[in-house]
Design a protein around this motif. Structure first.
Motif, PDB file in Angstrom:
ATOM      1  N   LEU A  85       0.830  -1.198   0.000  1.00 14.81           N
ATOM      2  CA  LEU A  85       0.000   0.000   0.000  1.00 14.81           C
ATOM      3  C   LEU A  85       0.870   1.257   0.000  1.00 14.81           C
ATOM      4  O   LEU A  85       0.585   2.232  -0.717  1.00 14.81           O
ATOM      5  N   ARG A  86       1.918   1.218   0.789  1.00 14.91           N
ATOM      6  CA  ARG A  86       2.808   2.383   0.873  1.00 14.91           C
ATOM      7  C   ARG A  86       3.574   2.578  -0.432  1.00 14.91           C
ATOM      8  O   ARG A  86       3.645   3.695  -0.950  1.00 14.91           O
ATOM      9  N   GLU A  87       4.122   1.515  -0.971  1.00 17.73           N
ATOM     10  CA  GLU A  87       4.933   1.619  -2.185  1.00 17.73           C
ATOM     11  C   GLU A  87       4.109   2.079  -3.381  1.00 17.73           C
ATOM     12  O   GLU A  87       4.610   2.815  -4.238  1.00 17.73           O
ATOM     13  N   ARG A  88       2.858   1.663  -3.448  1.00 18.03           N
ATOM     14  CA  ARG A  88       2.023   1.956  -4.619  1.00 18.03           C
ATOM     15  C   ARG A  88       1.059   3.112  -4.394  1.00 18.03           C
ATOM     16  O   ARG A  88       0.276   3.445  -5.285  1.00 18.03           O
ATOM     17  N   GLY A  89       1.124   3.699  -3.215  1.00 18.75           N
ATOM     18  CA  GLY A  89       0.256   4.833  -2.928  1.00 18.75           C
ATOM     19  C   GLY A  89      -1.218   4.462  -2.900  1.00 18.75           C
ATOM     20  O   GLY A  89      -2.076   5.249  -3.320  1.00 18.75           O
ATOM     21  N   LEU A  90      -1.540   3.274  -2.390  1.00 23.92           N
ATOM     22  CA  LEU A  90      -2.915   2.790  -2.338  1.00 23.92           C
ATOM     23  C   LEU A  90      -3.512   3.009  -0.951  1.00 23.92           C
ATOM     24  O   LEU A  90      -2.810   2.993   0.051  1.00 23.92           O
ATOM     25  N   THR A  91      -4.812   3.175  -0.903  1.00 20.64           N
ATOM     26  CA  THR A  91      -5.497   3.409   0.353  1.00 20.64           C
ATOM     27  C   THR A  91      -5.712   2.104   1.126  1.00 20.64           C
ATOM     28  O   THR A  91      -5.969   1.057   0.518  1.00 20.64           O
ATOM     29  N   PRO A  92      -5.641   2.156   2.471  1.00 22.10           N
ATOM     30  CA  PRO A  92      -5.975   0.975   3.276  1.00 22.10           C
ATOM     31  C   PRO A  92      -7.479   0.816   3.487  1.00 22.10           C
ATOM     32  O   PRO A  92      -7.916  -0.144   4.120  1.00 22.10           O
ATOM     33  N   LYS A  93      -8.284   1.744   2.958  1.00 22.25           N
ATOM     34  CA  LYS A  93      -9.717   1.767   3.246  1.00 22.25           C
ATOM     35  C   LYS A  93     -10.407   0.451   2.898  1.00 22.25           C
ATOM     36  O   LYS A  93     -11.279  -0.017   3.646  1.00 22.25           O
ATOM     37  N   HIS A  94     -10.054  -0.152   1.779  1.00 27.80           N
ATOM     38  CA  HIS A  94     -10.743  -1.376   1.361  1.00 27.80           C
ATOM     39  C   HIS A  94     -10.507  -2.503   2.375  1.00 27.80           C
ATOM     40  O   HIS A  94     -11.439  -3.237   2.724  1.00 27.80           O
ATOM     41  N   ALA A  95      -9.276  -2.620   2.854  1.00 31.11           N
ATOM     42  CA  ALA A  95      -8.976  -3.637   3.865  1.00 31.11           C
ATOM     43  C   ALA A  95      -9.671  -3.307   5.181  1.00 31.11           C
ATOM     44  O   ALA A  95     -10.187  -4.201   5.867  1.00 31.11           O
ATOM     45  N   LEU A  96      -9.722  -2.038   5.525  1.00 33.45           N
ATOM     46  CA  LEU A  96     -10.382  -1.623   6.767  1.00 33.45           C
ATOM     47  C   LEU A  96     -11.884  -1.875   6.700  1.00 33.45           C
ATOM     48  O   LEU A  96     -12.501  -2.260   7.703  1.00 33.45           O
ATOM     49  N   ASP A  97     -12.484  -1.656   5.532  1.00 32.63           N
ATOM     50  CA  ASP A  97     -13.910  -1.946   5.368  1.00 32.63           C
ATOM     51  C   ASP A  97     -14.190  -3.430   5.598  1.00 32.63           C
ATOM     52  O   ASP A  97     -15.188  -3.810   6.228  1.00 32.63           O
ATOM     53  N   LEU A  98     -13.311  -4.276   5.097  1.00 31.01           N
ATOM     54  CA  LEU A  98     -13.498  -5.713   5.283  1.00 31.01           C
ATOM     55  C   LEU A  98     -13.346  -6.102   6.748  1.00 31.01           C
ATOM     56  O   LEU A  98     -14.074  -6.972   7.243  1.00 31.01           O
ATOM     57  N   LEU A  99     -12.420  -5.465   7.458  1.00 31.29           N
ATOM     58  CA  LEU A  99     -12.315  -5.728   8.896  1.00 31.29           C
ATOM     59  C   LEU A  99     -13.611  -5.358   9.600  1.00 31.29           C
ATOM     60  O   LEU A  99     -14.062  -6.060  10.519  1.00 31.29           O
ATOM     61  N   ASP A 100     -14.231  -4.268   9.177  1.00 32.89           N
ATOM     62  CA  ASP A 100     -15.526  -3.884   9.754  1.00 32.89           C
ATOM     63  C   ASP A 100     -16.603  -4.921   9.438  1.00 32.89           C
ATOM     64  O   ASP A 100     -17.499  -5.173  10.260  1.00 32.89           O
TER      65      ASP A 100
END
Length: 289
Positions: A85-100
């Motif tokens: 996520l850091r290297e590619r400038g991607l958001t963690p939101k999708h993973a966080l939504d799945l945790l929810d």
């Protein structure tokens, strides 16, 4: 249990109902998708663990989130995804939504209506496709079609696994109002064969899911990455076939799935259709030029 990884089962991408980072996906995108899969699969195994108490499950999910966001390195499975996520400038939101979504699984075991189930899919399914699109640099304009397809895939899984979900986890993803309208009861899910009412309910939900797939028929053609568009085309055709099977087969008495030979035939057919459509589009473009 010290880490979420301790709850990880042996389930892999080969055990999933639909392709995950298959050979159709370009090699540079497979590692990011597989890192996401391993993180999400681990969280899912925590939420579905048969002996962990709810508070312990929630603690492990919080621990996964903390490691993903860089607050600690406690969860090794989160580190590859965090780095990507850091290297590619991607958001963690999708993973966080799945945790929810997995937190919701721990707290909630029934869904009253179809709309309520779709709201659950906004957390449990749609973020998966959105992440894959982000990895490929696709436009957010493709999200509505993605969301419909991913929700349909999730509901297909719920229909396939409705008996096991009830018996092992006491979860019912079938909308309760649909069950009541068909003359079915939650207790029917504990049998080895569907009651007439439950059969009507399952067939009706499968037909509704098939209709839900209609707006996604052009999704593959809107994806710029050629290899991803091929995979989406295959997934769409497999999903359609499963909705048709679920309208006629009983998931309580048999495993409703597509056999290898049939899956291969559907894959070849979907690839041929996508390649033909692509060729026609290229030809039309050249004529305009």
């Amino acid at each position: 249990m010290d880490t979420a990884s301790s709850a990880r089962t042996r389930k892999s991408t080969r055990d999933e109902n639909f392709p995950v980072a298959s050979w159709l996906i370009a090699s540079q995108y497979r590692a990011p998708i597989l890192a996401f899969y391993e993180f999400v699969r681990t969280a899912d195994d925590v939420a579905d663990h048969p002996t962990l108490q709810p508070l312990e499950k929630l603690r492990l999910l919080d621990q996964l989130e903390a490691s993903l966001l860089g607050h600690n390195d406690t969860e090794p499975v989160a580190l590859p995804l965090r780095s990507i996520l850091r290297e590619r400038g991607l958001t963690p939101k999708h993973a966080l939504d799945l945790l929810d979504a997995f937190r919701l699984d721990i707290r909630k075991a029934r869904y009253s209506t179809w709309d309520e189930l779709i709201d659950y899919c906004r957390l449990s399914a749609m973020p998966v496709g959105r992440y894959v699109l982000d990895v490929h640099g696709e436009s957010e304009a493709s999200w509505p079609a993605n969301d419909a397809l991913c929700a349909a895939l999730q509901i297909i899984n719920h229909l396939q696994d409705c008996g096991e979900d009830f018996r092992t986890l006491d979860r019912v993803y079938l909308p309760l109002d649909a069950m009541q309208a068909a003359g079915a009861d939650v207790a029917d899910l504990n049998a080895h064969r569907s009651s007439p009412g439950l059969r009507r309910c399952l067939a009706g939900l499968a037909a509704r899911t098939e209709n839900f797939l209609d707006p996604t028929s052009s999704f593959a053609g809107d994806i710029r990455d050629w290899r991803l568009s091929l995979e989406v085309s295959v997934i769409h055709r497999l999903a359609l076939r499963l909705t048709q099977l679920l309208q006629h087969q009983d998931p309580l008495s048999r495993r409703v799935h597509i056999g290898r030979t049939s899956a291969l035939g559907i894959t070849i057919s979907a690839l041929a259709r996508r390649m033909s459509a692509h060729s026609d589009r290229q030809g039309a473009h050249q004529v305009r030029i």
